[in-house]
Write a protein that holds these residues in place. Structure first.
Motif, PDB file in Angstrom:
ATOM      1  N   HIS A  41      43.836  50.015  51.821  1.00  0.00           N
ATOM      2  CA  HIS A  41      44.142  48.830  51.016  1.00  0.00           C
ATOM      3  C   HIS A  41      45.429  48.157  51.500  1.00  0.00           C
ATOM      4  O   HIS A  41      46.415  48.823  51.829  1.00  0.00           O
ATOM      5  CB  HIS A  41      44.315  49.214  49.547  1.00  0.00           C
ATOM      6  N   ASP A  42      45.436  46.827  51.503  1.00  0.00           N
ATOM      7  CA  ASP A  42      46.648  46.047  51.749  1.00  0.00           C
ATOM      8  C   ASP A  42      47.318  45.625  50.440  1.00  0.00           C
ATOM      9  O   ASP A  42      48.497  45.269  50.439  1.00  0.00           O
ATOM     10  CB  ASP A  42      46.324  44.783  52.551  1.00  0.00           C
ATOM     11  N   TRP A  43      46.554  45.623  49.359  1.00  0.00           N
ATOM     12  CA  TRP A  43      47.038  45.152  48.065  1.00  0.00           C
ATOM     13  C   TRP A  43      46.791  46.220  46.999  1.00  0.00           C
ATOM     14  O   TRP A  43      45.780  46.928  47.046  1.00  0.00           O
ATOM     15  CB  TRP A  43      46.266  43.897  47.624  1.00  0.00           C
ATOM     16  N   SER A  44      47.681  46.295  46.022  1.00  0.00           N
ATOM     17  CA  SER A  44      47.330  47.016  44.801  1.00  0.00           C
ATOM     18  C   SER A  44      46.241  46.217  44.095  1.00  0.00           C
ATOM     19  O   SER A  44      46.063  45.013  44.343  1.00  0.00           O
ATOM     20  CB  SER A  44      48.546  47.148  43.880  1.00  0.00           C
ATOM     21  N   GLU A  45      45.500  46.861  43.207  1.00  0.00           N
ATOM     22  CA  GLU A  45      44.415  46.146  42.535  1.00  0.00           C
ATOM     23  C   GLU A  45      44.944  45.011  41.665  1.00  0.00           C
ATOM     24  O   GLU A  45      44.366  43.912  41.633  1.00  0.00           O
ATOM     25  CB  GLU A  45      43.592  47.114  41.692  1.00  0.00           C
ATOM     26  N   THR A  46      46.041  45.247  40.953  1.00  0.00           N
ATOM     27  CA  THR A  46      46.565  44.210  40.075  1.00  0.00           C
ATOM     28  C   THR A  46      47.092  43.018  40.881  1.00  0.00           C
ATOM     29  O   THR A  46      46.898  41.861  40.490  1.00  0.00           O
ATOM     30  CB  THR A  46      47.661  44.774  39.160  1.00  0.00           C
ATOM     31  N   ASP A  47      47.739  43.287  42.018  1.00  0.00           N
ATOM     32  CA  ASP A  47      48.222  42.190  42.860  1.00  0.00           C
ATOM     33  C   ASP A  47      47.052  41.438  43.503  1.00  0.00           C
ATOM     34  O   ASP A  47      47.101  40.212  43.660  1.00  0.00           O
ATOM     35  CB  ASP A  47      49.151  42.717  43.952  1.00  0.00           C
ATOM     36  N   PHE A  48      46.021  42.173  43.893  1.00  0.00           N
ATOM     37  CA  PHE A  48      44.819  41.554  44.463  1.00  0.00           C
ATOM     38  C   PHE A  48      44.208  40.581  43.459  1.00  0.00           C
ATOM     39  O   PHE A  48      43.874  39.435  43.791  1.00  0.00           O
ATOM     40  CB  PHE A  48      43.824  42.654  44.832  1.00  0.00           C
ATOM     41  N   LEU A  49      44.066  41.024  42.213  1.00  0.00           N
ATOM     42  CA  LEU A  49      43.484  40.164  41.182  1.00  0.00           C
ATOM     43  C   LEU A  49      44.380  38.971  40.883  1.00  0.00           C
ATOM     44  O   LEU A  49      43.894  37.850  40.685  1.00  0.00           O
ATOM     45  CB  LEU A  49      43.228  40.981  39.917  1.00  0.00           C
ATOM     46  N   ALA A  50      45.687  39.200  40.830  1.00  0.00           N
ATOM     47  CA  ALA A  50      46.614  38.092  40.577  1.00  0.00           C
ATOM     48  C   ALA A  50      46.531  37.043  41.677  1.00  0.00           C
ATOM     49  O   ALA A  50      46.551  35.827  41.410  1.00  0.00           O
ATOM     50  CB  ALA A  50      48.036  38.622  40.447  1.00  0.00           C
ATOM     51  N   GLU A  51      46.429  37.488  42.924  1.00  0.00           N
ATOM     52  CA  GLU A  51      46.330  36.546  44.037  1.00  0.00           C
ATOM     53  C   GLU A  51      44.989  35.826  44.026  1.00  0.00           C
ATOM     54  O   GLU A  51      44.903  34.640  44.370  1.00  0.00           O
ATOM     55  CB  GLU A  51      46.532  37.280  45.367  1.00  0.00           C
ATOM     56  N   LEU A  52      43.938  36.530  43.611  1.00  0.00           N
ATOM     57  CA  LEU A  52      42.626  35.894  43.479  1.00  0.00           C
ATOM     58  C   LEU A  52      42.688  34.762  42.451  1.00  0.00           C
ATOM     59  O   LEU A  52      42.130  33.679  42.664  1.00  0.00           O
ATOM     60  CB  LEU A  52      41.584  36.930  43.079  1.00  0.00           C
ATOM     61  N   VAL A  53      43.353  35.007  41.342  1.00  0.00           N
ATOM     62  CA  VAL A  53      43.542  33.965  40.331  1.00  0.00           C
ATOM     63  C   VAL A  53      44.308  32.784  40.918  1.00  0.00           C
ATOM     64  O   VAL A  53      43.952  31.616  40.706  1.00  0.00           O
ATOM     65  CB  VAL A  53      44.278  34.548  39.108  1.00  0.00           C
ATOM     66  N   ARG A  54      45.373  33.083  41.662  1.00  0.00           N
ATOM     67  CA  ARG A  54      46.203  32.011  42.228  1.00  0.00           C
ATOM     68  C   ARG A  54      45.410  31.148  43.208  1.00  0.00           C
ATOM     69  O   ARG A  54      45.543  29.918  43.215  1.00  0.00           O
ATOM     70  CB  ARG A  54      47.421  32.608  42.944  1.00  0.00           C
ATOM     71  N   ARG A  55      44.558  31.782  44.019  1.00  0.00           N
ATOM     72  CA  ARG A  55      43.837  31.034  45.051  1.00  0.00           C
ATOM     73  C   ARG A  55      42.645  30.257  44.499  1.00  0.00           C
ATOM     74  O   ARG A  55      42.245  29.242  45.093  1.00  0.00           O
ATOM     75  CB  ARG A  55      43.338  31.990  46.147  1.00  0.00           C
ATOM     76  N   THR A  56      42.046  30.731  43.416  1.00  0.00           N
ATOM     77  CA  THR A  56      40.775  30.156  42.962  1.00  0.00           C
ATOM     78  C   THR A  56      40.838  29.512  41.576  1.00  0.00           C
ATOM     79  O   THR A  56      39.933  28.751  41.221  1.00  0.00           O
ATOM     80  CB  THR A  56      39.676  31.235  42.912  1.00  0.00           C
ATOM     81  N   GLY A  57      41.867  29.837  40.777  1.00  0.00           N
ATOM     82  CA  GLY A  57      41.896  29.357  39.405  1.00  0.00           C
ATOM     83  C   GLY A  57      40.946  30.094  38.482  1.00  0.00           C
ATOM     84  O   GLY A  57      40.721  29.671  37.342  1.00  0.00           O
ATOM     85  N   CYS A  58      40.363  31.198  38.951  1.00  0.00           N
ATOM     86  CA  CYS A  58      39.452  31.966  38.112  1.00  0.00           C
ATOM     87  C   CYS A  58      40.225  32.659  36.993  1.00  0.00           C
ATOM     88  O   CYS A  58      41.457  32.741  37.007  1.00  0.00           O
ATOM     89  CB  CYS A  58      38.674  32.994  38.929  1.00  0.00           C
ATOM     90  N   GLY A  59      39.496  33.153  36.004  1.00  0.00           N
ATOM     91  CA  GLY A  59      40.076  34.007  34.989  1.00  0.00           C
ATOM     92  C   GLY A  59      39.816  35.462  35.318  1.00  0.00           C
ATOM     93  O   GLY A  59      39.194  35.788  36.333  1.00  0.00           O
ATOM     94  N   LEU A  60      40.277  36.337  34.433  1.00  0.00           N
ATOM     95  CA  LEU A  60      40.041  37.768  34.578  1.00  0.00           C
ATOM     96  C   LEU A  60      39.413  38.331  33.322  1.00  0.00           C
ATOM     97  O   LEU A  60      39.738  37.909  32.208  1.00  0.00           O
ATOM     98  CB  LEU A  60      41.347  38.509  34.882  1.00  0.00           C
ATOM     99  N   LEU A  61      38.520  39.284  33.518  1.00  0.00           N
ATOM    100  CA  LEU A  61      37.950  40.070  32.433  1.00  0.00           C
ATOM    101  C   LEU A  61      38.555  41.467  32.549  1.00  0.00           C
ATOM    102  O   LEU A  61      38.299  42.159  33.539  1.00  0.00           O
ATOM    103  CB  LEU A  61      36.428  40.114  32.544  1.00  0.00           C
ATOM    104  N   LEU A  62      39.345  41.850  31.579  1.00  0.00           N
ATOM    105  CA  LEU A  62      40.000  43.158  31.606  1.00  0.00           C
ATOM    106  C   LEU A  62      39.128  44.175  30.883  1.00  0.00           C
ATOM    107  O   LEU A  62      38.996  44.134  29.661  1.00  0.00           O
ATOM    108  CB  LEU A  62      41.377  43.086  30.953  1.00  0.00           C
ATOM    109  N   ASP A  63      38.523  45.075  31.653  1.00  0.00           N
ATOM    110  CA  ASP A  63      37.731  46.158  31.068  1.00  0.00           C
ATOM    111  C   ASP A  63      38.651  47.360  30.879  1.00  0.00           C
ATOM    112  O   ASP A  63      39.034  48.028  31.844  1.00  0.00           O
ATOM    113  CB  ASP A  63      36.553  46.507  31.975  1.00  0.00           C
ATOM    114  N   VAL A  64      39.008  47.633  29.631  1.00  0.00           N
ATOM    115  CA  VAL A  64      39.981  48.687  29.340  1.00  0.00           C
ATOM    116  C   VAL A  64      39.368  50.062  29.588  1.00  0.00           C
ATOM    117  O   VAL A  64      40.050  50.996  30.027  1.00  0.00           O
ATOM    118  CB  VAL A  64      40.501  48.555  27.897  1.00  0.00           C
TER     119      VAL A  64
END
Length: 278
Positions: free
Chosen positions: A150-173
């Motif tokens: 991995h180059d990214w932690s999962e949380t950083d990967f998701l945060a960057e995905l949001v930044r690049r695409t404007g998508c939201g996140l579904l947090l499955d606890v």
């Protein structure tokens, strides 16, 4: 116009009569759109009846956003028709892949969080959002083994995905709890780093235990009540990020609608507490 989303339930056709009659405030239902992407018939008519009574969320399982190939254009067209037909409040998918080179696998498979993978997932999310004409949210996966590279932690990967695409996140606890147990990560530290500002929906579910493994393995089965540990993590999420639409996810060992509604009410009470505190 439906009221704001509070706590909701996975919809199962066996519960259609109860669902249509239920008047719980803020109740909503989530379905896998793949079960309803038809031009007509009784199943689609049932979903349209449900959409007239309650808000819906479409939670896809087959766009294969983490694959190297773009999502299937025909699948996106059929999904867009369903979105236009039932006008869901939310649309979501998984950070996973399930199709490769024309082969389709009945699972949500993990992806190495590399720079290349991030670019690919982001492009596929953008294609999907363009095709659907709306923002979608991406769910964090459940993990069953440690992957290297991995180059990214999962949380950083998701945060960057949001930044690049404007998508939201579904947090499955439940996925957070299952992954923490299976691969030895700290669930609270993960949640502290999670980009909660982008969360549009939360999932709560039960899990099973695969006893064939030496130390056992937690499986995201959706076949049991929500575990106390997951409720504790959920309280932590709400205390940090405030209330979000929350789903009780149940797919196996299906109890009565009344039993599911009790779990839904538990989530609703916690949402009310956090909403009053905000």
């Amino acid at each position: 116009m439906h009221p704001p989303l509070a706590a909701g339930l996975s919809f199962k056709p066996a519960h259609i009569d109860d669902a249509l009659c239920c008047t719980s405030p803020g109740l909503w239902f989530e379905v896998h759109p793949e079960n309803y992407m038809a031009d007509g018939g009784p199943r689609l008519a049932m979903l349209e009846a449900l959409a007239d009574r309650h808000p819906l969320s479409l939670h896809g399982v087959s766009l294969s956003l983490a694959a190297a190939a773009p999502p299937d254009p025909g699948h996106l067209r059929r999904l867009r028709r369903l979105v236009d037909r039932v006008e869901p409040a939310l649309v979501s998918e998984h950070l996973a892949w399930s199709a490769w080179g024309g082969r389709y696998l009945p699972d949500l498979l993990p992806v190495p969080r590399t720079q290349e993978a991030l670019a690919c997932v982001a492009a596929n999310v953008l294609r999907s959002q363009d095709a659907l004409g709306r923002r979608i949210s991406i769910e964090n996966p459940a993990h069953y083994l440690v992957l290297d590279g991995h180059d990214w932690s999962e949380t950083d990967f998701l945060a960057e995905l949001v930044r690049r695409t404007g998508c939201g996140l579904l947090l499955d606890v439940n996925n957070v709890h299952v992954s923490a147990y299976n691969i030895g990560v700290d669930a609270l530290a993960y949640l502290e780093a999670f980009p909660l500002h982008a969360v549009t929906e939360i999932h709560l579910a039960g899990h099973g235990v695969d006893e064939d493994f030496p130390a056992n393995l937690l499986v995201d089965s959706h076949g049991a009540p929500v575990d106390d540990s997951v409720w504790d993590l959920y309280r932590h999420v709400l205390s940090r990020g405030g209330p979000r639409p929350t789903l009780i996810e149940r797919d196996g060992n299906l109890p009565s609608f009344g039993v599911l509604l009790q779990e839904c009410a538990m989530a609703g009470e916690l949402l009310d507490v956090e909403g009053r505190a905000a």
